[in-house]
Design a protein around this motif. Structure first.
Motif, PDB file in Angstrom:
ATOM      1  N   GLU A  68       0.833  -1.197   0.000  1.00 55.95           N
ATOM      2  CA  GLU A  68       0.000   0.000   0.000  1.00 55.95           C
ATOM      3  C   GLU A  68       0.872   1.252   0.000  1.00 55.95           C
ATOM      4  O   GLU A  68       0.584   2.230  -0.701  1.00 55.95           O
ATOM      5  N   ILE A  69       1.950   1.230   0.801  1.00 52.85           N
ATOM      6  CA  ILE A  69       2.859   2.373   0.824  1.00 52.85           C
ATOM      7  C   ILE A  69       3.481   2.578  -0.555  1.00 52.85           C
ATOM      8  O   ILE A  69       3.513   3.698  -1.084  1.00 52.85           O
ATOM      9  N   MET A  70       3.972   1.501  -1.151  1.00 54.26           N
ATOM     10  CA  MET A  70       4.611   1.611  -2.459  1.00 54.26           C
ATOM     11  C   MET A  70       3.624   2.086  -3.520  1.00 54.26           C
ATOM     12  O   MET A  70       3.959   2.930  -4.364  1.00 54.26           O
ATOM     13  N   ASP A  71       2.404   1.576  -3.478  1.00 52.24           N
ATOM     14  CA  ASP A  71       1.395   1.985  -4.460  1.00 52.24           C
ATOM     15  C   ASP A  71       1.089   3.476  -4.338  1.00 52.24           C
ATOM     16  O   ASP A  71       0.950   4.176  -5.361  1.00 52.24           O
ATOM     17  N   GLU A  72       0.971   3.959  -3.105  1.00 52.14           N
ATOM     18  CA  GLU A  72       0.676   5.374  -2.902  1.00 52.14           C
ATOM     19  C   GLU A  72       1.832   6.245  -3.384  1.00 52.14           C
ATOM     20  O   GLU A  72       1.618   7.255  -4.075  1.00 52.14           O
ATOM     21  N   ILE A  73       3.055   5.883  -3.028  1.00 48.23           N
ATOM     22  CA  ILE A  73       4.207   6.677  -3.460  1.00 48.23           C
ATOM     23  C   ILE A  73       4.340   6.649  -4.980  1.00 48.23           C
ATOM     24  O   ILE A  73       4.586   7.678  -5.618  1.00 48.23           O
ATOM     25  N   ASP A  74       4.178   5.480  -5.585  1.00 47.63           N
ATOM     26  CA  ASP A  74       4.281   5.362  -7.042  1.00 47.63           C
ATOM     27  C   ASP A  74       3.201   6.172  -7.751  1.00 47.63           C
ATOM     28  O   ASP A  74       3.380   6.586  -8.908  1.00 47.63           O
ATOM     29  N   SER A  75       2.078   6.401  -7.058  1.00 48.93           N
ATOM     30  CA  SER A  75       0.974   7.190  -7.630  1.00 48.93           C
ATOM     31  C   SER A  75       1.089   8.672  -7.283  1.00 48.93           C
ATOM     32  O   SER A  75       0.122   9.428  -7.476  1.00 48.93           O
ATOM     33  N   GLU A  76       2.246   9.089  -6.750  1.00 51.51           N
ATOM     34  CA  GLU A  76       2.502  10.477  -6.391  1.00 51.51           C
ATOM     35  C   GLU A  76       1.532  10.968  -5.321  1.00 51.51           C
ATOM     36  O   GLU A  76       1.097  12.136  -5.340  1.00 51.51           O
ATOM     37  N   ARG A  77       1.207  10.075  -4.378  1.00 50.07           N
ATOM     38  CA  ARG A  77       0.323  10.454  -3.278  1.00 50.07           C
ATOM     39  C   ARG A  77       1.028  10.171  -1.957  1.00 50.07           C
ATOM     40  O   ARG A  77       1.138   9.008  -1.551  1.00 50.07           O
ATOM     41  N   PRO A  78       1.531  11.190  -1.274  1.00 48.02           N
ATOM     42  CA  PRO A  78       2.084  10.941   0.066  1.00 48.02           C
ATOM     43  C   PRO A  78       0.995  10.394   0.975  1.00 48.02           C
ATOM     44  O   PRO A  78      -0.185  10.727   0.812  1.00 48.02           O
ATOM     45  N   CYS A  79       1.374   9.553   1.918  1.00 48.76           N
ATOM     46  CA  CYS A  79       0.401   8.946   2.817  1.00 48.76           C
ATOM     47  C   CYS A  79       0.905   9.068   4.246  1.00 48.76           C
ATOM     48  O   CYS A  79       2.007   9.559   4.494  1.00 48.76           O
ATOM     49  N   ILE A  80       0.088   8.649   5.196  1.00 53.73           N
ATOM     50  CA  ILE A  80       0.454   8.717   6.607  1.00 53.73           C
ATOM     51  C   ILE A  80       0.706   7.302   7.112  1.00 53.73           C
ATOM     52  O   ILE A  80      -0.104   6.400   6.882  1.00 53.73           O
ATOM     53  N   VAL A  81       1.837   7.113   7.781  1.00 53.94           N
ATOM     54  CA  VAL A  81       2.156   5.840   8.421  1.00 53.94           C
ATOM     55  C   VAL A  81       2.090   6.055   9.926  1.00 53.94           C
ATOM     56  O   VAL A  81       2.697   6.984  10.461  1.00 53.94           O
ATOM     57  N   SER A  82       1.340   5.200  10.628  1.00 51.10           N
ATOM     58  CA  SER A  82       1.156   5.344  12.073  1.00 51.10           C
ATOM     59  C   SER A  82       1.410   4.019  12.770  1.00 51.10           C
ATOM     60  O   SER A  82       1.132   2.950  12.214  1.00 51.10           O
ATOM     61  N   TYR A  83       1.936   4.108  13.991  1.00 49.93           N
ATOM     62  CA  TYR A  83       2.052   2.940  14.854  1.00 49.93           C
ATOM     63  C   TYR A  83       1.013   3.045  15.954  1.00 49.93           C
ATOM     64  O   TYR A  83       0.608   4.131  16.360  1.00 49.93           O
ATOM     65  N   TRP A  84       0.577   1.884  16.418  1.00 49.13           N
ATOM     66  CA  TRP A  84      -0.389   1.854  17.503  1.00 49.13           C
ATOM     67  C   TRP A  84       0.213   2.425  18.773  1.00 49.13           C
ATOM     68  O   TRP A  84       1.424   2.483  18.942  1.00 49.13           O
ATOM     69  N   GLY A  85      -0.665   2.787  19.703  1.00 46.45           N
ATOM     70  CA  GLY A  85      -0.235   3.383  20.953  1.00 46.45           C
ATOM     71  C   GLY A  85       0.151   2.356  21.985  1.00 46.45           C
ATOM     72  O   GLY A  85       1.087   1.585  21.808  1.00 46.45           O
ATOM     73  N   ASN A  86      -0.588   2.263  23.063  1.00 49.66           N
ATOM     74  CA  ASN A  86      -0.170   1.453  24.201  1.00 49.66           C
ATOM     75  C   ASN A  86      -0.392  -0.035  24.020  1.00 49.66           C
ATOM     76  O   ASN A  86       0.212  -0.848  24.692  1.00 49.66           O
ATOM     77  N   LYS A  87      -1.307  -0.424  23.147  1.00 50.05           N
ATOM     78  CA  LYS A  87      -1.631  -1.842  23.006  1.00 50.05           C
ATOM     79  C   LYS A  87      -1.284  -2.336  21.611  1.00 50.05           C
ATOM     80  O   LYS A  87      -1.485  -1.641  20.629  1.00 50.05           O
ATOM     81  N   ALA A  88      -0.793  -3.557  21.538  1.00 46.11           N
ATOM     82  CA  ALA A  88      -0.471  -4.153  20.245  1.00 46.11           C
ATOM     83  C   ALA A  88      -1.712  -4.826  19.689  1.00 46.11           C
ATOM     84  O   ALA A  88      -2.373  -5.605  20.363  1.00 46.11           O
ATOM     85  N   SER A  89      -2.057  -4.498  18.443  1.00 44.32           N
ATOM     86  CA  SER A  89      -3.243  -5.103  17.841  1.00 44.32           C
ATOM     87  C   SER A  89      -2.987  -6.568  17.524  1.00 44.32           C
ATOM     88  O   SER A  89      -1.891  -6.965  17.183  1.00 44.32           O
ATOM     89  N   THR A  90      -4.019  -7.393  17.635  1.00 47.07           N
ATOM     90  CA  THR A  90      -3.830  -8.841  17.507  1.00 47.07           C
ATOM     91  C   THR A  90      -4.756  -9.498  16.502  1.00 47.07           C
ATOM     92  O   THR A  90      -4.609 -10.676  16.222  1.00 47.07           O
ATOM     93  N   ALA A  91      -5.745  -8.788  15.970  1.00 49.60           N
ATOM     94  CA  ALA A  91      -6.684  -9.392  15.023  1.00 49.60           C
ATOM     95  C   ALA A  91      -6.742  -8.560  13.759  1.00 49.60           C
ATOM     96  O   ALA A  91      -6.450  -7.369  13.769  1.00 49.60           O
ATOM     97  N   SER A  92      -7.120  -9.158  12.666  1.00 51.72           N
ATOM     98  CA  SER A  92      -7.136  -8.442  11.401  1.00 51.72           C
ATOM     99  C   SER A  92      -8.407  -7.635  11.249  1.00 51.72           C
ATOM    100  O   SER A  92      -9.511  -8.168  11.243  1.00 51.72           O
TER     101      SER A  92
END
Length: 415
Positions: free
Chosen positions: A321-345
């Motif tokens: 998804e990151i590569m697709d956005e950059i290749d399409s000339e669209r900067p995107c936002i990348v975020s990490y979770w806060g206090n808890k690690a996500s465990t389900a999709s």
């Protein structure tokens, strides 16, 4: 001291004291930690940790490679200063323990700090975790000691540097007047109790990939080969503004609104820093007084700001998804979770995201480029992805994602 250094110190002092006040902790004034984590690790006999000499060899190779690229021209591979060894909290036999996790080397050129690089200190962590043009996280702790009323460490184990993920390096501390230790994010300054910060639990796939990389590096060293880097593919967007959100307010406005403002500033050809845009996005994203934002409020806030934009989150981040956005000339936002690690999709279709994730964003940055590794010492079918980001403090980072990195999400924005 330069104007930039003054801004960083003021921001860190202000936000840390505010965050610590929220959990009833005392000041970090007299906490001086350089070298303590390394000493503790040696006493515990963590022989399985990646030794400093091997970490330094990897760091030097990566810094030499990055020094030939935009944003990182000031990097000097011979300017790796004394590193700090950050620990990670893990669960062993039902108890919380700490193991070496990341070697963080300040990078100096002609005696002046120009950035830092973090190298995995365990075989189950990637060799290169991140590098950046900003202040090394352990030195941010020193900036935090300027204000306060003299809290002191109770004993050698009362304070330690802690690694959580590529966007979060922290400080755990306990003063004589505060029984419950606190964790301070060395970038945002937000503090929480240590018990609220989960232990590090790498997935089997994540461990397998990292171990394969380290094995390849060790074999290359045994053959007296020179460690080097090259890219199999890359992409980069020019013209994205790199703004320091701290310039616009005496209070931290929040990383997610600042990251979003840079994307919108790019699409709207902004020529100067847009403080009003950051403020409006903070309102639309319902960012709280400590600069924290709920994940689903990021795309909603952008669309509420201007309905001509379409935004959505990809949970359990997909590197494609990151590569697709950059290749399409669209900067995107990348975020990490806060206090808890996500465990389900969240993409399973069976989860109501707002009910599933009762947590706040750990940190957001604006992605403007990427490189895929092309290295002979590990499986070329699973190359690491190095993502160039603007960190919302006016600095530039490169974050490493493997195919098993799941604890981040991506906000795609289309004008």
């Amino acid at each position: 001291m330069s104007n930039k250094e003054t801004t960083l110190s003021s921001r860190d002092r202000r936000s840390v004291l505010k965050g610590l006040g929220a959990v009833g902790a005392t000041s970090v004034a007299a906490v001086t930690l350089s070298g303590t984590t390394t000493a503790e690790s040696t006493q515990r006999g963590e022989s399985e940790a990646i030794p400093e000499r091997l970490a330094r060899a990897v760091a030097k190779a990566r810094v030499e490679y990055k020094s030939r690229q935009e944003h990182f021209e000031e990097f000097d591979p011979n300017g790796l200063a004394q590193p700090e060894l950050f620990s990670a909290a893990v669960t062993r036999n039902g108890a919380r323990e700490y193991v070496p996790a990341a070697w963080v080397f300040p990078i100096e050129t002609d005696g002046t700090a120009v950035g830092h690089i973090a190298i995995g200190a365990q075989p189950w962590l990637p060799p290169v975790i991140r590098c950046g043009t900003g202040t090394a996280p352990q030195h941010r702790a020193a900036e935090m000691t300027i204000a306060g009323d003299g809290a002191r460490r109770s004993d050698a184990d009362a304070s330690r540097f802690v690694y959580r993920h590529p966007m979060m390096f922290g400080l755990e501390l306990q003063s004589d007047r505060q029984r419950q230790p606190v964790f301070v994010d060395l970038y945002s300054g937000v503090a929480t109790t240590v018990d609220d910060v989960p232990t590090y639990e790498p997935s089997k796939m994540e461990t397998t990939q990292a171990e394969a990389q380290w094995q390849g590096i060790r074999q290359s060293r045994q053959r007296n080969e020179t460690l080097s880097y090259s890219a199999s593919s890359s992409g980069r967007i020019s013209g994205v503004p790199n703004w320091d959100g701290d310039v616009c307010s005496t209070d931290w406005i929040g990383c997610s609104p600042v990251a979003g403002s840079m994307v919108i500033g790019y699409h709207e050809n902004a020529t100067g820093i847009e403080c009003d845009l950051m403020d409006e996005l903070a309102d639309e994203m319902d960012t709280d007084d400590e600069g924290r934002t709920k994940p689903w409020n990021i795309p909603d806030g952008i669309e509420n700001y201007d309905s001509s934009y379409t935004a959505h989150n990809t949970y359990h981040g997909r590197r494609s998804e990151i590569m697709d956005e950059i290749d399409s000339e669209r900067p995107c936002i990348v975020s990490y979770w806060g206090n808890k690690a996500s465990t389900a999709s969240a993409e399973s279709g069976n989860v109501d995201v707002p009910d599933w994730i009762p947590e706040l964003v750990g940190h957001s940055e604006t992605a403007v480029g990427y490189e895929q590794d092309e290295n002979s010492w590990w499986d070329p079918t699973e190359p690491s992805l190095h993502v160039t980001t603007y960190d919302t403090y006016g600095e530039v980072n490169e974050l490493t994602f493997s195919s098993s990195s799941l604890s981040f999400f991506i906000t795609s924005i289309e004008a």
